[in-house]
Design a protein around this motif. Sequence first.
Motif, PDB file in Angstrom:
ATOM      1  N   PHE A 102       1.037  -1.441  -0.310  1.00 24.88           N
ATOM      2  CA  PHE A 102      -0.183  -0.041  -0.182  1.00 24.88           C
ATOM      3  C   PHE A 102       0.948   1.464  -0.450  1.00 24.88           C
ATOM      4  CE2 PHE A 102      -2.539   2.942   2.105  1.00 24.88           C
ATOM      5  CZ  PHE A 102      -4.094   2.931   1.336  1.00 24.88           C
ATOM      6  N   PRO A 103       0.400   2.589  -0.619  1.00 22.87           N
ATOM      7  CA  PRO A 103       1.621   3.391  -0.496  1.00 22.87           C
ATOM      8  C   PRO A 103       1.589   4.146   1.131  1.00 22.87           C
ATOM      9  CG  PRO A 103      -0.800   3.103  -2.194  1.00 22.87           C
ATOM     10  CD  PRO A 103      -1.225   2.508  -1.361  1.00 22.87           C
ATOM     11  N   ILE A 104       2.807   4.723   1.043  1.00 22.01           N
ATOM     12  CA  ILE A 104       3.070   5.149   1.990  1.00 22.01           C
ATOM     13  C   ILE A 104       3.234   6.331   1.979  1.00 22.01           C
ATOM     14  CG2 ILE A 104       5.296   6.290   3.435  1.00 22.01           C
ATOM     15  CD1 ILE A 104       7.211   3.708   1.916  1.00 22.01           C
ATOM     16  N   ASP A 105       1.592   6.803   3.084  1.00 23.34           N
ATOM     17  CA  ASP A 105       1.340   8.376   3.459  1.00 23.34           C
ATOM     18  C   ASP A 105       2.424   9.257   3.300  1.00 23.34           C
ATOM     19  OD1 ASP A 105      -0.582   6.437   4.350  1.00 23.34           O
ATOM     20  OD2 ASP A 105      -0.676   7.059   6.254  1.00 23.34           O
ATOM     21  N   GLU A 106       3.631   9.094   3.716  1.00 20.96           N
ATOM     22  CA  GLU A 106       4.129  10.527   3.851  1.00 20.96           C
ATOM     23  C   GLU A 106       5.272  10.901   2.472  1.00 20.96           C
ATOM     24  OE1 GLU A 106       4.397   8.892   7.944  1.00 20.96           O
ATOM     25  OE2 GLU A 106       3.762   8.011   5.372  1.00 20.96           O
ATOM     26  N   ALA A 107       5.008   9.823   2.267  1.00 25.15           N
ATOM     27  CA  ALA A 107       5.778   9.655  -0.147  1.00 25.15           C
ATOM     28  C   ALA A 107       4.405  10.960  -0.741  1.00 25.15           C
ATOM     29  CB  ALA A 107       5.908   9.136  -0.335  1.00 25.15           C
ATOM     30  N   PHE A 108       3.570  11.349  -0.205  1.00 22.91           N
ATOM     31  CA  PHE A 108       2.646  12.760  -0.829  1.00 22.91           C
ATOM     32  C   PHE A 108       2.814  14.007  -0.271  1.00 22.91           C
ATOM     33  CE2 PHE A 108       2.273   7.980  -1.473  1.00 22.91           C
ATOM     34  CZ  PHE A 108       1.773   7.998  -3.108  1.00 22.91           C
ATOM     35  N   ALA A 109       1.893  14.351  -1.006  1.00 25.10           N
ATOM     36  CA  ALA A 109       2.828  16.140  -0.976  1.00 25.10           C
ATOM     37  C   ALA A 109       1.169  16.194  -0.271  1.00 25.10           C
ATOM     38  CB  ALA A 109       2.379  16.996  -2.130  1.00 25.10           C
ATOM     39  N   SER A 110       0.666  15.723  -0.568  1.00 20.42           N
ATOM     40  CA  SER A 110      -1.458  15.941  -0.095  1.00 20.42           C
ATOM     41  C   SER A 110      -2.360  15.264   0.100  1.00 20.42           C
ATOM     42  CB  SER A 110      -2.292  16.613  -0.341  1.00 20.42           C
ATOM     43  OG  SER A 110      -2.418  16.219  -1.765  1.00 20.42           O
ATOM     44  N   SER A 111      -3.316  14.931   1.263  1.00 12.70           N
ATOM     45  CA  SER A 111      -4.403  13.783   0.821  1.00 12.70           C
ATOM     46  C   SER A 111      -5.051  13.170  -0.231  1.00 12.70           C
ATOM     47  CB  SER A 111      -5.610  14.186   2.247  1.00 12.70           C
ATOM     48  OG  SER A 111      -5.690  15.475   1.702  1.00 12.70           O
ATOM     49  N   LYS A 112      -4.901  14.901  -0.880  1.00 15.33           N
ATOM     50  CA  LYS A 112      -5.755  14.011  -1.909  1.00 15.33           C
ATOM     51  C   LYS A 112      -4.877  13.222  -3.133  1.00 15.33           C
ATOM     52  CE  LYS A 112      -9.722  16.509  -2.200  1.00 15.33           C
ATOM     53  NZ  LYS A 112     -10.973  15.963  -2.546  1.00 15.33           N
ATOM     54  N   THR A 113      -3.844  13.576  -3.500  1.00 18.30           N
ATOM     55  CA  THR A 113      -2.454  12.453  -3.884  1.00 18.30           C
ATOM     56  C   THR A 113      -2.461  11.491  -3.329  1.00 18.30           C
ATOM     57  OG1 THR A 113      -0.931  13.504  -3.014  1.00 18.30           O
ATOM     58  CG2 THR A 113      -1.696  14.826  -4.987  1.00 18.30           C
ATOM     59  N   LEU A 114      -2.459  10.854  -2.024  1.00 18.44           N
ATOM     60  CA  LEU A 114      -2.659  10.110  -1.721  1.00 18.44           C
ATOM     61  C   LEU A 114      -3.590   8.964  -1.939  1.00 18.44           C
ATOM     62  CD1 LEU A 114      -1.101   7.563   0.147  1.00 18.44           C
ATOM     63  CD2 LEU A 114      -2.180   9.119   2.226  1.00 18.44           C
ATOM     64  N   LEU A 115      -4.898   9.301  -1.779  1.00 21.86           N
ATOM     65  CA  LEU A 115      -6.334   8.710  -1.803  1.00 21.86           C
ATOM     66  C   LEU A 115      -6.072   8.306  -3.166  1.00 21.86           C
ATOM     67  CD1 LEU A 115      -9.306   8.052  -1.053  1.00 21.86           C
ATOM     68  CD2 LEU A 115      -9.424  10.240  -1.823  1.00 21.86           C
ATOM     69  N   ALA A 116      -6.160   9.116  -4.597  1.00 21.38           N
ATOM     70  CA  ALA A 116      -4.818   8.962  -5.599  1.00 21.38           C
ATOM     71  C   ALA A 116      -4.704   7.763  -5.929  1.00 21.38           C
ATOM     72  CB  ALA A 116      -5.070   9.611  -6.566  1.00 21.38           C
ATOM     73  N   GLY A 117      -3.962   7.128  -5.174  1.00 22.77           N
ATOM     74  CA  GLY A 117      -2.504   6.260  -5.344  1.00 22.77           C
ATOM     75  C   GLY A 117      -3.922   5.686  -5.051  1.00 22.77           C
ATOM     76  N   ALA A 118      -3.922   5.667  -3.836  1.00 22.89           N
ATOM     77  CA  ALA A 118      -4.587   4.055  -2.987  1.00 22.89           C
ATOM     78  C   ALA A 118      -6.311   3.656  -3.374  1.00 22.89           C
ATOM     79  CB  ALA A 118      -4.854   4.970  -1.436  1.00 22.89           C
ATOM     80  N   ASN A 119      -6.611   4.918  -4.051  1.00 29.15           N
ATOM     81  CA  ASN A 119      -7.452   3.842  -5.036  1.00 29.15           C
ATOM     82  C   ASN A 119      -7.327   3.161  -6.178  1.00 29.15           C
ATOM     83  OD1 ASN A 119     -10.391   3.521  -6.367  1.00 29.15           O
ATOM     84  ND2 ASN A 119      -9.292   5.288  -7.871  1.00 29.15           N
ATOM     85  N   LYS A 120      -5.337   3.621  -6.887  1.00 29.00           N
ATOM     86  CA  LYS A 120      -5.142   2.925  -8.092  1.00 29.00           C
ATOM     87  C   LYS A 120      -4.891   1.489  -7.242  1.00 29.00           C
ATOM     88  CE  LYS A 120      -4.746   6.921 -11.300  1.00 29.00           C
ATOM     89  NZ  LYS A 120      -4.960   5.566 -12.656  1.00 29.00           N
ATOM     90  N   THR A 121      -4.619   1.486  -6.740  1.00 34.14           N
ATOM     91  CA  THR A 121      -3.081   0.578  -5.941  1.00 34.14           C
ATOM     92  C   THR A 121      -4.138  -0.482  -5.795  1.00 34.14           C
ATOM     93  OG1 THR A 121      -1.391   2.183  -5.074  1.00 34.14           O
ATOM     94  CG2 THR A 121      -2.155  -0.455  -4.229  1.00 34.14           C
ATOM     95  N   ILE A 122      -5.208  -0.623  -5.146  1.00 40.70           N
ATOM     96  CA  ILE A 122      -6.471  -1.349  -4.580  1.00 40.70           C
ATOM     97  C   ILE A 122      -6.869  -1.384  -6.050  1.00 40.70           C
ATOM     98  CG2 ILE A 122      -9.047  -1.254  -3.649  1.00 40.70           C
ATOM     99  CD1 ILE A 122      -6.838  -0.963  -1.637  1.00 40.70           C
ATOM    100  N   GLU A 123      -7.135  -1.010  -7.215  1.00 41.68           N
ATOM    101  CA  GLU A 123      -7.519  -0.770  -7.950  1.00 41.68           C
ATOM    102  C   GLU A 123      -6.677  -2.661  -9.137  1.00 41.68           C
ATOM    103  OE1 GLU A 123      -7.898   1.996 -11.007  1.00 41.68           O
ATOM    104  OE2 GLU A 123     -10.474   2.658  -9.973  1.00 41.68           O
ATOM    105  N   GLN A 124      -5.526  -2.695  -8.205  1.00 44.63           N
ATOM    106  CA  GLN A 124      -4.251  -3.496  -9.554  1.00 44.63           C
ATOM    107  C   GLN A 124      -4.356  -4.628  -8.166  1.00 44.63           C
ATOM    108  OE1 GLN A 124      -1.499  -3.424  -6.275  1.00 44.63           O
ATOM    109  NE2 GLN A 124      -0.754  -5.337  -7.413  1.00 44.63           N
TER     110      GLN A 124
END
Length: 932
Positions: A304-326
């Motif tokens: 799962f994407p590491i929270d601290e690697a992203f600049a905002s909660s929005k970009t983290l959420l978008a990355g998390a969504n792509k990860t769950i789809e994968q």
Amino acid sequence: MEVIGRYPNISTCGDGSGSCTEPRFDKAIILVIDALRFDFVIPVPCSSKNYHNNFPILHQLAQRDNGVLLKFIADPPTTTLQRLKGLTTGSLPTILDAGSNFNGEAIEEDNWLLQLHRKNKTIAFVGDDTWTSLFNEYIDPELSFPYDSLNVWDLHTVDNGVIKHLFPLIKSNNWDILIGHFLGVDHVGHRFGPEHYSMKEKLNQMNEVVDKVVNNLDNNTLLVIMGDHGMDYTGNHGGDAPDELESTLFMYSKGENNKFLKKQREIYDINEMGKNYRQVNQIDLVPTISLLLGLPIPFNNLGFPIDEAFASSKTLLAGANKTIEQIKRFRDLTPSLANTLLDSFDDLVQKYAMESSSDWKMVDEFKKFQFASLEECKSIWARFDLRLISIGIGILFLSLTFMITYARSIPAVRVSTMSFEFIGSVIAMTIMGVVLSFSVFIVLKPGGFSLKICLLIGAAVGMMIGFWAPIMDRFSVGYIWQQTVDFFLYNFDSWSFMGIVFVALHCLIFASNSYVVWEDKIVQYFLLSFGSCCVFAIGVRQGITRKAKILAISHAATFVILTRLSAMISVCREEQKPYCEATFNTSWWSIVMLHAIAYLLPSAIKSFYKLSDSYYSAAPLWIGTCLKFFLFMNATYWTLEYLSHSESYKAANSMIGAPLIKSLKLAIARLVLFVSLVLANFSWSRGPLCVKLEIEEDSDLNASYDSDEIPNHKPATIHGYGNVYGSSYFLLVLNITVAVMLTTKPLGALSISFLIIQILSLLEIFDTLSIRKNLISPIIFGLLGYHHFFSTGHQATLPSIQWELGFMTTETIVFPFTHLNIVLNTFGPFFIIALSVPLITLWKVVPSTKPITVLSHIITNIATLITYFLFTGLSSSIFAAHFRRHLMVWKIFAPRFMLSAMLIICVNGFVILVTLWGTGRILKQVNRIFGK
């Protein structure tokens, strides 16, 4: 989902939500500091240990908004190759990954280096050559500087090489991803342990390197520094102790607009060091790197994407969504996962589409799904089927009970086994077992048992019944029991007791991981104890001449000395450091020894033949000519091999030509193996015995008769008559020995030559002490097989398999030739022992009027040897099952069980196909000539 070439299931930007994310960073520098334990990089007040407070820069930089330091949790087993696979594919580890740690093959699963390569990104690399063995086709060959990673005693070569190339590469800026892998910290741990002052020096060096890298970093480049695993207090790793699992992850960027999201500032707790630092799984790096660089997330990822690697909660959420789809795509194409967690995923999709939850709450929902998926994968891939384990142990136990009965209790049965009745019973009951198991599967459909498993269980049980049926038909249970009791009452002596003690102790060592680790020394102790007892027993033995006693003591002393000398040839397990020093390497003096063996070994064997007056007919040809020639060919092969890889002989390579050397090596290896395994055995089966008929010409005797009265028979002497079985059969052992010595490295060949002399010495000892029918004789042969397994460069670990020798006779993998080389190399000592066991009965025995009795004694000793391997196999399987949740199960207990299982299969197969064939051939030939 796209399928490209040999790579199935490769993620693309067209998967899922439509496109890859925009890359946050243009470039990335990834530095791996091997074995960088987490407490090496955080401040530890009031600590004077050499591994504390000597690498402060990571913690200092992490206090800024554009730096983050996390505890990086590895999945066991913590070996470098397996960790690199997890860090690049996001998949869970397996024992096979750990076992191939020193023999890594290219990773064919989807990974972020493959994705970079497909986007035409340039990958530069310097450091541990494990990366090039795994990802060589993705790394730019002009920007690749690998260094040998196996020499743990070398603390500086790899690190100095990384430093030498790293900074020029950074300044050149002609790459997209730059990977550097330092090994010095790991090697200090292996060599000295973490508390040695060398650790302080190495951590200080890494601190200076990182400081210089940061100073040379541009604003659009991501810096990732991480460890692949930690180390325990001894400096080793491989298990799942906290110190081995807790590594380091540091991310940093110079750009003011590339700050990291710090949901939780690190808090240091002085009482529980590092406890309150947030931790992430190592597989979480895979989706994180992919999202930050704008790559598709690798298909097999479970992180799962590491929270601290992203600049905002929005970009983290978008990355998390792509990860769950994968992850969902991966589950859909995995049969054991396809129909689970469907409702949870549908709920997530609905919530995400409705935007009914806050960003952080939605991220937490995604995390829960990923965590449930990961736990399910772990439970499936690390599940132990106790039913099948119990069935396997039960079958082994039944096999053992039969073999004990077969070996020692009922002599009459050993003869009947060669009859059609016995063989027919086994075949009939095996077929019946298969048919019945098929019927059971169709009617009952037992849960958890596939058709294949049911058929295998039915065949095994049917075969067992087929063995027992003729015995039970001829003998009652009471008779069998009485025979067993009579054997132990009337044939039991101190030597038998010693044999039973050796077997019992060998079986009990599997109850402790420490004893399994030091099995080589335990086996050596058993052999030395037996040899010392032989010296004493011969010294006090009555009824033999002084000359015979001195000769017998010299044989026992030879056995002891060669046991000790061969024990000096060793390969150290990782767990044996620093108390073991590996000596198994090819050097110029080992090549010289190999040439010396070509002359010394035939001379030594000749001296044993002279003792029994057997060096006649086939013996001079086999020993004096053929053996000497093929041992010289072996030495020539390894000389060419040494020259082709030696830095000191580059001139010779250029003068002779590398292609010519390679062709010569292939020609020699193919010739020697073909002759030793095919032509020599065929010739042996058709050749003469090692005897000589000498007719005495006595003129006085002839003169005492008239011409009409001269008798038809003249006095004659048959030289070699007293050892006609043994001397002729031993030539077959030499045929296999030549093949084994070719497929063994030079010091291993020296060990095998010791083994041959030890076998001959033991045969003389058994004859002197009259213990050829005793339990101890085949058991010592079995122990000798284990001893030389270790001294030919092997351990009960997968990394010790010498895969490279599979290509002695082929340039590519060619079945069965490549596999045959590896089998001969790995199990060669056991094959020689299994083939030599009949000599316990045959050595120094005159032709028998009842060859079937001789055969019965031979089968007794063979069955006793197999019983010994069954005992160790059953014990190792029981304790491997018992310790299935032990932290060392995949590193120690499971590989040892695998060795036992392979030994049972290989030794039984070899005995049936080769040993019994050779025994039957020699008995028929002798009986044809000397039978009455």
